[in-house]
Design an enzyme around this catalytic site. Structure first.
Site, PDB file in Angstrom:
ATOM      1  N   ASN A 159      42.209  37.320  45.334  1.00 24.67           N
ATOM      2  CA  ASN A 159      41.332  36.377  45.398  1.00 24.67           C
ATOM      3  C   ASN A 159      42.019  35.172  44.293  1.00 24.67           C
ATOM      4  O   ASN A 159      41.616  34.629  43.147  1.00 24.67           O
ATOM      5  CB  ASN A 159      40.037  36.700  45.091  1.00 24.67           C
ATOM      6  CG  ASN A 159      39.629  35.645  44.984  1.00 24.67           C
ATOM      7  OD1 ASN A 159      39.033  34.322  45.461  1.00 24.67           O
ATOM      8  ND2 ASN A 159      38.270  35.695  44.637  1.00 24.67           N
TER       9      ASN A 159
ATOM     10  N   LYS B 110      41.128  32.248  44.300  1.00 25.91           N
ATOM     11  CA  LYS B 110      39.692  31.493  44.251  1.00 25.91           C
ATOM     12  C   LYS B 110      40.645  29.936  44.756  1.00 25.91           C
ATOM     13  O   LYS B 110      41.233  29.722  45.261  1.00 25.91           O
ATOM     14  CB  LYS B 110      39.933  31.558  42.732  1.00 25.91           C
ATOM     15  CG  LYS B 110      39.372  32.748  42.084  1.00 25.91           C
ATOM     16  CD  LYS B 110      38.271  32.868  41.205  1.00 25.91           C
ATOM     17  CE  LYS B 110      38.679  34.299  40.631  1.00 25.91           C
ATOM     18  NZ  LYS B 110      37.724  34.856  39.346  1.00 25.91           N
TER      19      LYS B 110
ATOM     20  N   HIS C 297      31.348  36.391  46.958  1.00 31.83           N
ATOM     21  CA  HIS C 297      31.968  36.339  45.705  1.00 31.83           C
ATOM     22  C   HIS C 297      30.413  35.694  44.740  1.00 31.83           C
ATOM     23  O   HIS C 297      29.982  35.000  44.590  1.00 31.83           O
ATOM     24  CB  HIS C 297      33.350  35.889  45.435  1.00 31.83           C
ATOM     25  CG  HIS C 297      33.550  35.405  44.192  1.00 31.83           C
ATOM     26  ND1 HIS C 297      33.197  35.033  42.830  1.00 31.83           N
ATOM     27  CD2 HIS C 297      34.732  36.690  43.685  1.00 31.83           C
ATOM     28  CE1 HIS C 297      34.562  35.792  42.116  1.00 31.83           C
ATOM     29  NE2 HIS C 297      35.283  36.711  42.124  1.00 31.83           N
TER      30      HIS C 297
ATOM     31  N   GLU D 272      31.359  34.182  42.322  1.00 36.84           N
ATOM     32  CA  GLU D 272      30.712  32.164  42.195  1.00 36.84           C
ATOM     33  C   GLU D 272      30.037  31.982  43.570  1.00 36.84           C
ATOM     34  O   GLU D 272      30.122  30.834  42.560  1.00 36.84           O
ATOM     35  CB  GLU D 272      32.572  31.689  42.345  1.00 36.84           C
ATOM     36  CG  GLU D 272      33.309  33.108  40.416  1.00 36.84           C
ATOM     37  CD  GLU D 272      34.671  32.281  40.472  1.00 36.84           C
ATOM     38  OE1 GLU D 272      35.598  32.310  41.004  1.00 36.84           O
ATOM     39  OE2 GLU D 272      35.038  33.043  39.393  1.00 36.84           O
TER      40      GLU D 272
ATOM     41  N   GLU E 143      32.301  44.252  41.507  1.00 31.36           N
ATOM     42  CA  GLU E 143      32.827  43.236  40.923  1.00 31.36           C
ATOM     43  C   GLU E 143      31.576  42.910  39.598  1.00 31.36           C
ATOM     44  O   GLU E 143      30.484  41.630  39.942  1.00 31.36           O
ATOM     45  CB  GLU E 143      33.129  41.629  41.314  1.00 31.36           C
ATOM     46  CG  GLU E 143      34.245  41.601  42.630  1.00 31.36           C
ATOM     47  CD  GLU E 143      35.097  41.060  42.445  1.00 31.36           C
ATOM     48  OE1 GLU E 143      36.444  40.718  42.223  1.00 31.36           O
ATOM     49  OE2 GLU E 143      34.533  39.336  42.423  1.00 31.36           O
TER      50      GLU E 143
ATOM     51  N   GLY F 259      36.563  37.016  34.650  1.00 31.90           N
ATOM     52  CA  GLY F 259      36.947  35.176  33.880  1.00 31.90           C
ATOM     53  C   GLY F 259      36.776  35.562  32.538  1.00 31.90           C
ATOM     54  O   GLY F 259      37.125  35.079  32.076  1.00 31.90           O
TER      55      GLY F 259
ATOM     56  N   SER G 228      38.657  41.093  36.429  1.00 31.37           N
ATOM     57  CA  SER G 228      39.865  41.474  35.242  1.00 31.37           C
ATOM     58  C   SER G 228      40.407  42.806  35.827  1.00 31.37           C
ATOM     59  O   SER G 228      41.488  42.877  34.254  1.00 31.37           O
ATOM     60  CB  SER G 228      39.292  41.171  33.371  1.00 31.37           C
ATOM     61  OG  SER G 228      38.491  40.011  33.221  1.00 31.37           O
TER      62      SER G 228
HETATM   63  C1  3PY Z   1      38.378  38.076  38.884  1.00 29.02           C
HETATM   64  O1  3PY Z   1      39.169  39.363  39.176  1.00 29.02           O
HETATM   65  O2  3PY Z   1      38.371  37.217  38.497  1.00 29.02           O
HETATM   66  C2  3PY Z   1      37.349  37.663  40.339  1.00 29.02           C
HETATM   67  O3  3PY Z   1      36.409  37.522  40.507  1.00 29.02           O
HETATM   68  C3  3PY Z   1      38.868  38.668  41.344  1.00 29.02           C
HETATM   69  O4  3PY Z   1      37.460  38.525  42.528  1.00 29.02           O
END
Ligand code: 3PY
Length: 251
Positions: free
Chosen positions: A9, A11, A96, A98, A168, A174, A214
């Site tokens: 991903n 982003k 997601h 975010e 997730e 992050g 992560s």
């Molecule tokens: C991450 O690993 O930071 C993610 O958000 C993967 O989608």
């Protein structure tokens, strides 16, 4: 059919030339490898058509990171599922954290997006996960169950069979914090049971459930060794071919 999958991903990272270069590097690394998992990159809308032209789709899947909750019309700035599909992409990340957090995506809009993705032959990679407060106050199973029920349980068993799930935990995105392999396994087993209770064991056993948050070359092996963890949705570590391939090769 349940598969092991590593999906990047990206982003909101990379300019178009940088993105093409990164895709070419991953593509070249895969050409020289025999991965034990499917490999997918999910990239910004602006990059889809160009990247589709430079990768070997037999070895590397291509996806978007979102799509609109309408098919077409007066929705300035939105990109629809048919538009995504017309670039050659086969996957789309939906829900997601975010997007739920910063763009107010609700289960209601996500149901529309899932429907449009499936109608346009895009495989949704549907994200679920709890925030830190919910992990700490012990409501995390309820939160994840509600996200699955509200976002996906309107689907028929056949339709649900086309979904890839990605757990997730938001507190691991992050932040450098990763769920331990036991925490990931505990949640993935719970998710599989939730699916089995609704659609039966066969559908649940055939669902790929990825871990995200992560995930990096140093922890991927332990995570992927867990019986209900079928791979990863990879953020930062997907932005360099070497670290991304380090995770692909963890299988
Ligand atoms: C991450 O690993 O930071 C993610 O958000 C993967 O989608």
């Amino acid at each position: 059919m349940r598969k092991n999958i590593v999906a990047g991903n990206w982003k909101m990272n990379t300019t178009l030339p940088e993105g093409i270069k990164l895709a070419e590097e991953v593509n070249a690394a895969l050409a020289a490898a025999t991965p034990k998992c499917d490999v997918i990159i999910c990239v910004p809308f602006t990059h889809l058509a160009s990247i589709n032209n430079v990768i070997d789709k037999n070895k590397l899947g291509l996806g978007a990171e979102n799509c609109a909750d309408h098919k077409s019309g007066a929705y300035t700035g939105e990109v629809s599922a048919p538009m995504v599909a017309s670039t050659g992409a086969n996957y789309v990340i939906l829900g997601h954290s975010e997007r739920r957090q910063y763009y107010g995506e609700t289960s209601e809009t996500l149901r529309e997006k899932v429907r449009l993705a499936l109608d346009n032959s895009l495989t949704p990679i549907f994200c679920i996960g709890e925030v830190l407060e919910e992990r700490e106050n012990g409501t995390f199973f309820d939160v994840v169950k509600a996200q699955i029920e509200e976002g996906l349980f309107n689907l028929s068993a056949e339709e649900f069979g086309k979904i890839i799930l990605a757990y997730e935990p938001v507190w691991a995105i992050g932040t450098g914090k990763t769920a331990t392999d036991d925490q990931a396994q505990e949640m993935h087993a719970f998710i599989r049971k939730t699916i089995a209770d609704k659609y039966g064991c066969e559908v649940a056993d055939n669902t790929s459930i990825l871990y995200g948050g992560s995930c990096k070359p140093s922890n991927a092996k332990e995570l992927f060794a867990k019986p209900d963890v079928d791979g990863g949705l990879i953020g930062g570590a997907a932005l360099q071919a070497e670290s991304f391939m380090g995770i692909v090769n963890a299988f």
